[in-house]
Design a protein around this motif. Structure first.
Motif, short mmCIF file in Angstrom:
data_model
loop_
_atom_site.label_atom_id
_atom_site.label_comp_id
_atom_site.label_asym_id
_atom_site.label_seq_id
_atom_site.Cartn_x
_atom_site.Cartn_y
_atom_site.Cartn_z
N LEU A 288 0.83 -1.20 0.00
CA LEU A 288 0.00 0.00 0.00
C LEU A 288 0.87 1.25 0.00
N ILE A 289 0.37 2.29 -0.68
CA ILE A 289 0.99 3.60 -0.60
C ILE A 289 0.56 4.22 0.73
N VAL A 290 1.51 4.51 1.61
CA VAL A 290 1.18 4.91 2.97
C VAL A 290 1.62 6.32 3.32
N ASP A 291 2.35 6.98 2.45
CA ASP A 291 2.84 8.32 2.76
C ASP A 291 3.23 9.01 1.47
N SER A 292 3.39 10.32 1.53
CA SER A 292 3.78 11.08 0.35
C SER A 292 4.25 12.46 0.77
N LEU A 293 5.05 13.09 -0.11
CA LEU A 293 5.51 14.45 0.14
C LEU A 293 5.78 15.15 -1.19
N ASP A 300 5.99 23.21 -11.18
CA ASP A 300 5.81 24.28 -12.15
C ASP A 300 7.08 24.53 -12.97
N LEU A 301 8.21 24.05 -12.50
CA LEU A 301 9.48 24.25 -13.18
C LEU A 301 9.76 23.16 -14.22
N GLY A 302 8.87 22.19 -14.32
CA GLY A 302 9.12 21.05 -15.19
C GLY A 302 10.20 20.14 -14.65
N ALA A 303 10.32 20.10 -13.32
CA ALA A 303 11.39 19.34 -12.69
C ALA A 303 11.11 17.85 -12.68
N LYS A 304 12.18 17.08 -12.46
CA LYS A 304 12.09 15.63 -12.37
C LYS A 304 12.79 15.16 -11.09
N PRO A 305 12.11 14.40 -10.24
CA PRO A 305 12.76 13.89 -9.04
C PRO A 305 13.98 13.03 -9.38
N ARG A 306 15.13 13.34 -8.75
CA ARG A 306 16.35 12.60 -9.04
C ARG A 306 17.09 12.14 -7.78
N GLY A 307 16.53 12.37 -6.60
CA GLY A 307 17.22 11.88 -5.42
C GLY A 307 16.41 12.09 -4.16
N ILE A 308 16.46 11.11 -3.24
CA ILE A 308 15.80 11.23 -1.94
C ILE A 308 16.53 10.36 -0.93
N ASP A 309 16.72 10.89 0.27
CA ASP A 309 17.26 10.11 1.37
C ASP A 309 16.79 10.73 2.68
N PHE A 310 17.04 10.01 3.79
CA PHE A 310 16.45 10.38 5.07
C PHE A 310 17.50 10.42 6.17
N ALA A 317 13.58 14.45 5.47
CA ALA A 317 13.81 13.98 4.11
C ALA A 317 14.59 15.04 3.35
N TYR A 318 15.54 14.60 2.54
CA TYR A 318 16.29 15.48 1.66
C TYR A 318 16.03 15.03 0.22
N VAL A 319 15.62 15.96 -0.63
CA VAL A 319 15.29 15.61 -2.01
C VAL A 319 15.96 16.57 -2.97
N THR A 320 16.18 16.10 -4.19
CA THR A 320 16.73 16.94 -5.24
C THR A 320 16.02 16.65 -6.54
N TYR A 331 16.40 20.24 -1.05
CA TYR A 331 15.24 20.65 -0.28
C TYR A 331 15.14 19.77 0.97
N ARG A 332 14.81 20.38 2.09
CA ARG A 332 14.67 19.66 3.35
C ARG A 332 13.22 19.70 3.79
N LEU A 333 12.67 18.53 4.11
CA LEU A 333 11.30 18.42 4.61
C LEU A 333 11.32 17.69 5.94
#
Length: 379
Positions: A288-293, A300-310, A317-320, A331-333
Protein backbone atom coordinates in the motif's frame (compact mmCIF):
# COMPACT_ATOMS: atom_id res chain seq x y z
CA UNK A 1 24.69 -17.91 -14.47
CA UNK A 2 21.30 -18.15 -12.86
CA UNK A 3 18.29 -18.62 -15.12
CA UNK A 4 15.12 -16.59 -14.76
CA UNK A 5 11.81 -18.17 -13.89
CA UNK A 6 8.87 -16.71 -15.79
CA UNK A 7 5.66 -16.15 -13.86
CA UNK A 8 2.39 -15.23 -15.51
CA UNK A 9 1.24 -12.18 -13.61
CA UNK A 10 -2.43 -11.73 -12.80
CA UNK A 11 -4.06 -8.55 -14.07
CA UNK A 12 -5.69 -6.55 -11.30
CA UNK A 13 -7.61 -3.31 -10.93
CA UNK A 14 -5.34 -0.70 -9.39
CA UNK A 15 -6.57 1.84 -6.91
CA UNK A 16 -4.42 3.70 -4.45
CA UNK A 17 -4.53 6.66 -2.14
CA UNK A 18 -1.58 8.77 -1.05
CA UNK A 19 -1.78 9.75 2.59
CA UNK A 20 -0.21 13.10 3.38
CA UNK A 21 1.24 12.84 6.87
CA UNK A 22 2.45 16.35 7.54
CA UNK A 23 5.73 16.55 5.69
CA UNK A 24 6.50 20.25 5.74
CA UNK A 25 9.10 21.99 3.56
CA UNK A 26 11.39 23.65 6.11
CA UNK A 27 14.12 25.05 3.89
CA UNK A 28 17.16 24.18 1.82
CA UNK A 29 20.69 22.93 2.34
CA UNK A 30 22.70 25.09 2.64
CA UNK A 31 20.35 27.70 4.09
CA UNK A 32 21.82 30.31 1.74
CA UNK A 33 22.45 28.65 -1.61
CA UNK A 34 23.60 31.82 -3.38
CA UNK A 35 27.05 31.54 -4.86
CA UNK A 36 27.61 27.81 -4.82
CA UNK A 37 27.64 26.09 -8.22
CA UNK A 38 24.77 23.65 -7.78
CA UNK A 39 23.01 22.52 -10.93
CA UNK A 40 20.42 20.00 -12.03
CA UNK A 41 20.35 17.53 -9.15
CA UNK A 42 21.37 13.96 -9.91
CA UNK A 43 22.09 12.35 -6.56
CA UNK A 44 21.22 12.56 -2.86
CA UNK A 45 22.47 10.50 0.09
CA UNK A 46 22.80 10.77 3.87
CA UNK A 47 25.95 9.10 5.21
CA UNK A 48 26.63 7.26 8.45
CA UNK A 49 27.39 10.50 10.27
CA UNK A 50 24.26 12.32 9.13
CA UNK A 51 26.02 14.40 6.47
CA UNK A 52 24.08 15.25 3.32
CA UNK A 53 25.77 14.40 0.02
CA UNK A 54 24.69 16.01 -3.25
CA UNK A 55 25.82 15.84 -6.85
CA UNK A 56 24.58 17.58 -9.99
CA UNK A 57 24.37 16.32 -13.54
CA UNK A 58 26.25 19.00 -15.47
CA UNK A 59 29.74 20.48 -15.21
CA UNK A 60 29.13 23.34 -12.79
CA UNK A 61 32.60 23.33 -11.25
CA UNK A 62 36.16 23.72 -12.48
CA UNK A 63 39.58 22.31 -11.65
CA UNK A 64 43.16 23.47 -12.27
CA UNK A 65 44.67 21.29 -15.01
CA UNK A 66 48.07 22.94 -14.89
CA UNK A 67 49.66 26.09 -16.16
CA UNK A 68 46.96 28.15 -14.53
CA UNK A 69 44.33 26.74 -16.88
CA UNK A 70 40.94 25.72 -15.50
CA UNK A 71 38.71 23.04 -16.97
CA UNK A 72 35.05 22.28 -16.25
CA UNK A 73 34.29 19.26 -14.10
CA UNK A 74 31.65 17.78 -11.81
CA UNK A 75 31.80 17.78 -8.02
CA UNK A 76 30.21 16.10 -5.03
CA UNK A 77 29.15 18.45 -2.23
CA UNK A 78 28.92 17.33 1.38
CA UNK A 79 27.06 19.23 4.11
CA UNK A 80 26.97 18.74 7.86
CA UNK A 81 23.51 18.34 9.42
CA UNK A 82 23.59 22.04 10.43
CA UNK A 83 23.96 23.03 6.76
CA UNK A 84 27.63 24.00 6.86
CA UNK A 85 29.90 22.46 4.27
CA UNK A 86 32.15 19.57 5.32
CA UNK A 87 35.86 20.34 5.39
CA UNK A 88 36.60 17.90 2.53
CA UNK A 89 33.84 19.29 0.28
CA UNK A 90 33.61 19.74 -2.66
CA UNK A 91 35.09 16.49 -3.98
CA UNK A 92 36.36 16.90 -7.55
CA UNK A 93 38.88 14.05 -7.70
CA UNK A 94 38.73 10.56 -6.20
CA UNK A 95 41.92 8.58 -5.63
CA UNK A 96 41.85 4.79 -5.37
CA UNK A 97 45.01 2.65 -5.24
CA UNK A 98 47.14 5.67 -6.04
CA UNK A 99 45.22 6.61 -9.18
CA UNK A 100 43.38 9.95 -9.11
CA UNK A 101 40.25 10.26 -11.27
CA UNK A 102 38.73 13.67 -11.92
CA UNK A 103 34.93 13.75 -12.01
CA UNK A 104 34.72 14.85 -15.62
CA UNK A 105 31.73 12.72 -16.60
CA UNK A 106 28.04 13.07 -15.79
CA UNK A 107 27.02 11.82 -12.38
CA UNK A 108 24.84 8.74 -11.93
CA UNK A 109 23.54 9.04 -8.39
CA UNK A 110 24.68 8.56 -4.79
CA UNK A 111 23.98 5.74 -2.34
CA UNK A 112 24.91 4.93 1.25
CA UNK A 113 26.27 1.44 1.89
CA UNK A 114 25.55 -0.51 5.12
CA UNK A 115 28.77 0.86 6.70
CA UNK A 116 27.64 4.45 6.15
CA UNK A 117 30.07 5.09 3.31
CA UNK A 118 29.00 6.66 0.02
CA UNK A 119 29.02 4.99 -3.39
CA UNK A 120 28.96 7.55 -6.18
CA UNK A 121 28.26 6.77 -9.82
CA UNK A 122 30.18 8.70 -12.48
CA UNK A 123 29.06 7.72 -15.98
CA UNK A 124 30.22 4.08 -15.93
CA UNK A 125 32.23 3.84 -12.69
CA UNK A 126 31.24 3.43 -9.05
CA UNK A 127 33.50 4.93 -6.38
CA UNK A 128 33.22 3.98 -2.74
CA UNK A 129 34.08 7.03 -0.60
CA UNK A 130 34.93 7.04 3.11
CA UNK A 131 32.23 9.14 4.73
CA UNK A 132 34.55 10.31 7.52
CA UNK A 133 37.35 11.61 5.32
CA UNK A 134 35.99 11.97 1.78
CA UNK A 135 38.77 9.70 0.50
CA UNK A 136 38.34 7.04 -2.16
CA UNK A 137 38.26 3.40 -1.07
CA UNK A 138 37.29 1.27 -4.11
CA UNK A 139 36.10 1.64 -7.68
CA UNK A 140 34.11 -0.63 -9.94
CA UNK A 141 33.43 -0.67 -13.68
CA UNK A 142 30.40 -3.02 -13.82
CA UNK A 143 29.52 -2.87 -17.53
CA UNK A 144 32.49 -2.55 -19.85
CA UNK A 145 34.03 -3.64 -23.12
CA UNK A 146 37.47 -3.27 -21.60
CA UNK A 147 39.20 -4.18 -18.36
CA UNK A 148 40.98 -0.84 -18.35
CA UNK A 149 39.80 2.17 -16.39
CA UNK A 150 42.11 4.45 -18.38
CA UNK A 151 39.42 5.38 -20.90
CA UNK A 152 36.32 5.84 -18.76
CA UNK A 153 34.13 6.24 -21.84
CA UNK A 154 34.70 2.58 -22.66
CA UNK A 155 32.09 1.63 -20.08
CA UNK A 156 28.31 1.92 -20.16
CA UNK A 157 26.12 4.43 -18.34
CA UNK A 158 25.01 3.04 -14.97
CA UNK A 159 22.08 3.54 -12.62
CA UNK A 160 22.40 4.58 -9.02
CA UNK A 161 23.54 1.51 -7.06
CA UNK A 162 21.52 -0.43 -4.48
CA UNK A 163 22.66 -2.38 -1.40
CA UNK A 164 21.30 -5.17 0.74
CA UNK A 165 22.22 -5.45 4.42
CA UNK A 166 25.15 -7.73 3.59
CA UNK A 167 26.72 -4.95 1.52
CA UNK A 168 26.17 -6.61 -1.86
CA UNK A 169 25.82 -4.04 -4.65
CA UNK A 170 23.10 -4.32 -7.30
CA UNK A 171 23.25 -2.36 -10.53
CA UNK A 172 21.67 -1.94 -13.93
CA UNK A 173 22.35 0.26 -16.95
CA UNK A 174 20.58 3.47 -17.95
CA UNK A 175 19.82 1.88 -21.30
CA UNK A 176 18.27 -1.08 -19.54
CA UNK A 177 16.87 -2.86 -22.57
CA UNK A 178 18.67 -6.17 -23.03
CA UNK A 179 21.15 -5.58 -20.21
CA UNK A 180 21.05 -7.71 -17.04
CA UNK A 181 20.88 -6.64 -13.41
CA UNK A 182 24.20 -7.57 -11.81
CA UNK A 183 25.22 -8.19 -8.22
CA UNK A 184 28.69 -7.61 -6.73
CA UNK A 185 30.03 -8.50 -3.30
CA UNK A 186 31.66 -6.11 -0.80
CA UNK A 187 35.00 -6.47 -2.61
CA UNK A 188 33.27 -5.41 -5.85
CA UNK A 189 33.71 -8.90 -7.27
CA UNK A 190 30.92 -10.08 -9.59
CA UNK A 191 28.49 -12.53 -7.99
CA UNK A 192 26.22 -13.10 -10.97
CA UNK A 193 23.78 -11.65 -13.48
CA UNK A 194 20.74 -11.97 -11.23
CA UNK A 195 18.01 -10.77 -13.59
CA UNK A 196 18.18 -11.44 -17.31
CA UNK A 197 18.31 -8.50 -19.69
CA UNK A 198 15.25 -9.92 -21.39
CA UNK A 199 13.22 -8.60 -18.46
CA UNK A 200 14.81 -5.13 -18.37
CA UNK A 201 13.16 -2.78 -20.84
CA UNK A 202 13.42 0.93 -21.59
CA UNK A 203 15.55 3.43 -19.70
CA UNK A 204 16.42 3.33 -16.02
CA UNK A 205 18.17 5.67 -13.55
CA UNK A 206 17.78 3.79 -10.30
CA UNK A 207 17.42 0.31 -8.86
CA UNK A 208 16.51 -0.93 -5.39
CA UNK A 209 16.86 -4.09 -3.33
CA UNK A 210 15.27 -5.11 -0.04
CA UNK A 211 17.42 -5.27 3.08
CA UNK A 212 17.37 -9.08 3.10
CA UNK A 213 18.23 -9.22 -0.59
CA UNK A 214 15.11 -11.21 -1.46
CA UNK A 215 13.44 -8.52 -3.59
CA UNK A 216 14.92 -6.51 -6.45
CA UNK A 217 12.98 -3.49 -7.73
CA UNK A 218 13.59 -2.65 -11.39
CA UNK A 219 12.64 0.94 -12.26
CA UNK A 220 12.21 1.74 -15.96
CA UNK A 221 11.02 5.33 -16.18
CA UNK A 222 10.18 5.07 -19.90
CA UNK A 223 8.15 1.85 -19.91
CA UNK A 224 4.97 3.11 -18.24
CA UNK A 225 4.40 0.03 -16.10
CA UNK A 226 5.84 1.28 -12.82
CA UNK A 227 8.38 -0.76 -10.84
CA UNK A 228 8.78 -4.51 -11.43
CA UNK A 229 9.58 -6.60 -8.38
CA UNK A 230 11.73 -9.72 -8.73
CA UNK A 231 11.70 -12.14 -5.80
CA UNK A 232 13.92 -14.96 -4.59
CA UNK A 233 13.10 -16.81 -1.37
CA UNK A 234 16.81 -17.43 -0.89
CA UNK A 235 18.11 -14.10 -2.13
CA UNK A 236 21.37 -14.38 -4.05
CA UNK A 237 21.49 -18.10 -3.27
CA UNK A 238 18.29 -18.63 -5.23
CA UNK A 239 16.72 -17.55 -8.51
CA UNK A 240 14.89 -14.26 -8.94
CA UNK A 241 11.52 -14.32 -10.69
CA UNK A 242 9.25 -11.47 -11.72
CA UNK A 243 6.30 -11.48 -9.33
CA UNK A 244 4.36 -8.21 -9.63
CA UNK A 245 4.58 -4.47 -10.11
CA UNK A 246 4.43 -1.68 -7.54
CA UNK A 247 3.97 2.07 -8.03
CA UNK A 248 1.82 0.94 -10.95
CA UNK A 249 1.93 3.32 -13.90
CA UNK A 250 4.43 5.67 -12.26
CA UNK A 251 7.48 6.98 -14.10
CA UNK A 252 10.28 6.55 -11.54
CA UNK A 253 13.76 8.08 -11.78
CA UNK A 254 14.51 8.45 -8.05
CA UNK A 255 14.09 6.00 -5.18
CA UNK A 256 15.25 5.61 -1.60
CA UNK A 257 14.53 3.66 1.58
CA UNK A 258 13.45 5.19 4.86
CA UNK A 259 15.25 2.66 7.04
CA UNK A 260 13.32 3.73 10.15
CA UNK A 261 9.92 2.86 8.71
CA UNK A 262 11.04 0.28 6.16
CA UNK A 263 9.17 2.15 3.42
CA UNK A 264 10.39 2.39 -0.16
CA UNK A 265 10.03 5.91 -1.60
CA UNK A 266 9.77 6.76 -5.30
CA UNK A 267 9.44 10.07 -7.12
CA UNK A 268 7.00 10.56 -9.97
CA UNK A 269 8.25 12.09 -13.22
CA UNK A 270 5.13 13.30 -14.99
CA UNK A 271 3.21 10.00 -15.16
CA UNK A 272 -0.54 10.53 -15.40
CA UNK A 273 -2.56 9.46 -12.40
CA UNK A 274 0.11 10.50 -9.91
CA UNK A 275 0.90 14.01 -8.70
CA UNK A 276 3.86 15.30 -10.70
CA UNK A 277 7.13 15.68 -8.76
CA UNK A 278 5.63 14.10 -5.63
CA UNK A 279 7.40 11.32 -3.74
CA UNK A 280 5.33 8.35 -2.55
CA UNK A 281 6.09 5.72 0.10
CA UNK A 282 5.30 2.04 -0.37
CA UNK A 283 4.96 -0.35 2.55
CA UNK A 284 6.39 -3.62 1.08
CA UNK A 285 4.57 -5.64 3.75
CA UNK A 286 1.16 -4.59 2.42
CA UNK A 287 2.01 -3.08 -0.99
CA UNK A 288 0.00 0.00 0.00
CA UNK A 289 0.99 3.60 -0.60
CA UNK A 290 1.18 4.91 2.97
CA UNK A 291 2.84 8.32 2.76
CA UNK A 292 3.78 11.08 0.35
CA UNK A 293 5.51 14.45 0.14
CA UNK A 294 6.10 17.26 -2.34
CA UNK A 295 7.96 20.58 -2.52
CA UNK A 296 5.54 23.42 -3.38
CA UNK A 297 6.13 24.97 -6.79
CA UNK A 298 8.76 22.54 -8.05
CA UNK A 299 6.36 20.89 -10.49
CA UNK A 300 5.81 24.28 -12.15
CA UNK A 301 9.48 24.25 -13.18
CA UNK A 302 9.12 21.05 -15.19
CA UNK A 303 11.39 19.34 -12.69
CA UNK A 304 12.09 15.63 -12.37
CA UNK A 305 12.76 13.89 -9.04
CA UNK A 306 16.35 12.60 -9.04
CA UNK A 307 17.22 11.88 -5.42
CA UNK A 308 15.80 11.23 -1.94
CA UNK A 309 17.26 10.11 1.37
CA UNK A 310 16.45 10.38 5.07
CA UNK A 311 18.04 11.24 8.39
CA UNK A 312 18.80 8.38 10.78
CA UNK A 313 15.56 8.91 12.71
CA UNK A 314 13.54 8.96 9.48
CA UNK A 315 11.91 12.30 10.27
CA UNK A 316 13.88 14.49 7.86
CA UNK A 317 13.81 13.98 4.11
CA UNK A 318 16.29 15.48 1.66
CA UNK A 319 15.29 15.61 -2.01
CA UNK A 320 16.73 16.94 -5.24
CA UNK A 321 15.33 17.53 -8.70
CA UNK A 322 16.57 17.76 -12.28
CA UNK A 323 15.64 20.90 -14.27
CA UNK A 324 15.85 23.35 -11.36
CA UNK A 325 18.90 25.42 -12.33
CA UNK A 326 17.51 28.67 -10.94
CA UNK A 327 16.33 27.20 -7.65
CA UNK A 328 17.80 25.42 -4.66
CA UNK A 329 19.41 22.04 -5.26
CA UNK A 330 18.67 20.37 -1.91
CA UNK A 331 15.24 20.65 -0.28
CA UNK A 332 14.67 19.66 3.35
CA UNK A 333 11.30 18.42 4.61
CA UNK A 334 10.43 17.58 8.20
CA UNK A 335 7.85 15.13 9.50
CA UNK A 336 5.22 16.99 11.51
CA UNK A 337 6.37 20.43 10.34
CA UNK A 338 4.00 23.23 9.47
CA UNK A 339 3.35 24.14 5.86
CA UNK A 340 1.86 20.78 4.95
CA UNK A 341 1.34 20.33 1.24
CA UNK A 342 -2.10 19.93 -0.28
CA UNK A 343 -2.37 16.68 -2.17
CA UNK A 344 -4.49 16.60 -5.32
CA UNK A 345 -5.53 12.95 -4.81
CA UNK A 346 -5.65 12.45 -8.57
CA UNK A 347 -4.63 8.99 -9.55
CA UNK A 348 -6.50 7.67 -12.57
CA UNK A 349 -8.95 9.48 -14.80
CA UNK A 350 -11.15 7.03 -16.67
CA UNK A 351 -8.67 4.29 -17.44
CA UNK A 352 -5.01 3.70 -18.16
CA UNK A 353 -3.47 0.88 -20.20
CA UNK A 354 0.32 0.57 -20.16
CA UNK A 355 2.54 -1.13 -22.70
CA UNK A 356 3.02 -4.85 -22.24
CA UNK A 357 6.21 -6.23 -20.74
CA UNK A 358 8.37 -8.03 -21.43
CA UNK A 359 8.21 -7.28 -25.14
CA UNK A 360 8.95 -9.40 -27.11
CA UNK A 361 7.57 -12.18 -24.97
CA UNK A 362 7.54 -15.94 -24.96
CA UNK A 363 5.30 -17.54 -23.87
CA UNK A 364 3.51 -14.86 -21.82
CA UNK A 365 3.39 -11.14 -21.14
CA UNK A 366 1.90 -8.66 -18.66
CA UNK A 367 -0.46 -5.74 -19.16
CA UNK A 368 -0.95 -3.21 -16.36
CA UNK A 369 -4.11 -1.13 -16.33
CA UNK A 370 -6.03 1.14 -13.99
CA UNK A 371 -9.74 1.94 -13.59
CA UNK A 372 -11.55 4.47 -11.45
CA UNK A 373 -13.91 1.78 -10.17
CA UNK A 374 -13.71 -1.96 -9.93
CA UNK A 375 -15.32 -3.80 -12.80
CA UNK A 376 -15.06 -6.57 -15.39
CA UNK A 377 -12.43 -6.14 -18.09
CA UNK A 378 -12.33 -8.14 -21.31
CA UNK A 379 -9.37 -8.46 -23.70
Amino acid sequence: MKKMLLLVLVLAVFSSLAIGQEWGWTGTVPDDADGWPASYGQGMAVDGGGRIWYTGYYSADSIDVGGGEMSSCRAIYVFNPDGTQADFSPIKTITVDGVADTLWNSNRGLRTDPDGNIVAGSWCVYYRINYLTGEGMQKLLPFTISDSLTALWEGQSITAAAFDDEGNLFTNMVVAGGNPIKAFDTDFELIDDVVSGDYCTGYSRTIEVSADGNDIYFCSFSSGHGVIRFHSDDGLDGTYAATDTVFKGMSVEATGWNNTTGHLWAGNTGAAGWTNCAFYALDPATDLIVDSLVVPGVADLGAKPRGIDFSADGNTAYVTFFNTWDTEAIYRLEKGATGVWEHTNTFSNGYRLSANYPNPFNPSTTLDYALNNAGVVEF
